[in-house]
Design an enzyme around this catalytic site. Structure first.
Site, PDB file in Angstrom:
ATOM      1  N   SER A  79       0.890  -1.246   0.081  1.00 50.48           N
ATOM      2  CA  SER A  79      -0.032   0.007  -0.261  1.00 50.48           C
ATOM      3  C   SER A  79       0.831   1.386  -0.150  1.00 50.48           C
ATOM      4  CB  SER A  79      -0.977  -0.057   1.286  1.00 50.48           C
ATOM      5  OG  SER A  79      -0.280   0.223   2.356  1.00 50.48           O
ATOM      6  N   CYS A  80       0.186   2.388  -0.562  1.00 50.37           N
ATOM      7  CA  CYS A  80       1.079   3.648  -0.528  1.00 50.37           C
ATOM      8  C   CYS A  80      -0.062   4.723  -0.297  1.00 50.37           C
ATOM      9  CB  CYS A  80       1.706   3.752  -1.717  1.00 50.37           C
ATOM     10  SG  CYS A  80       0.858   3.657  -3.207  1.00 50.37           S
ATOM     11  N   LEU A  81       0.319   5.971  -0.598  1.00 54.83           N
ATOM     12  CA  LEU A  81      -1.112   6.998  -0.742  1.00 54.83           C
ATOM     13  C   LEU A  81      -1.818   6.971  -1.755  1.00 54.83           C
ATOM     14  CD1 LEU A  81      -1.671   9.339   1.364  1.00 54.83           C
ATOM     15  CD2 LEU A  81      -0.247  10.971   0.052  1.00 54.83           C
ATOM     16  N   GLY A  83      -1.664   4.650  -4.845  1.00 54.36           N
ATOM     17  CA  GLY A  83      -1.534   3.424  -5.531  1.00 54.36           C
ATOM     18  C   GLY A  83      -0.290   3.144  -6.691  1.00 54.36           C
ATOM     19  N   SER A  86       2.796   1.595  -4.838  1.00 55.60           N
ATOM     20  CA  SER A  86       2.289   0.138  -4.444  1.00 55.60           C
ATOM     21  C   SER A  86       2.407  -0.615  -5.815  1.00 55.60           C
ATOM     22  CB  SER A  86       0.980  -0.020  -3.790  1.00 55.60           C
ATOM     23  OG  SER A  86       0.079   0.435  -4.530  1.00 55.60           O
TER      24      SER A  86
END
Length: 99
Positions: A79-81, A83, A86
């Site tokens: 996950s990231c902020l 997408g 990720s």
């Protein structure tokens, strides 16, 4: 959010996955974790460290990230902020042999 079987996951799908034995790696930078908060039961490995981290000796990984290193066959979610990171993380992991 990205996982091997799907290029993106919804929040609900992630919640359901986290009830199973999935390894969740948050690839945001540490300052983002400080600013926006940690996702429960996730491990923060910034994207710039990910390739090196996934190639560490398991004992070194445990010492660095305080978690057992995932095996190449373990279910992993990134996950990231927004997408983008990720998806890069998923590509990196797959290039290293993670399924």
């Amino acid at each position: 959010l990205c996982a091997g079987g799907a290029s993106s996951l919804s929040y609900r799908e992630l919640k359901d996955l986290k009830k199973t034995n999935v390894f969740h790696i948050d690839v945001r930078e540490r300052w983002e974790i400080d600013k926006f908060g940690k996702i429960p039961a996730s491990v923060n490995i910034p994207l710039g460290e990910l390739v090196e981290a996934l190639q560490m000796d398991p004992a070194e990984f445990k010492e660095q990230y305080n978690q057992k290193m995932p095996s190449k066959s373990d279910p992993v979610v990134f996950s990231c902020l927004a997408g983008t990171r990720s998806k890069q993380a998923l590509a990196f992991a797959m290039s290293l042999g993670f399924s």
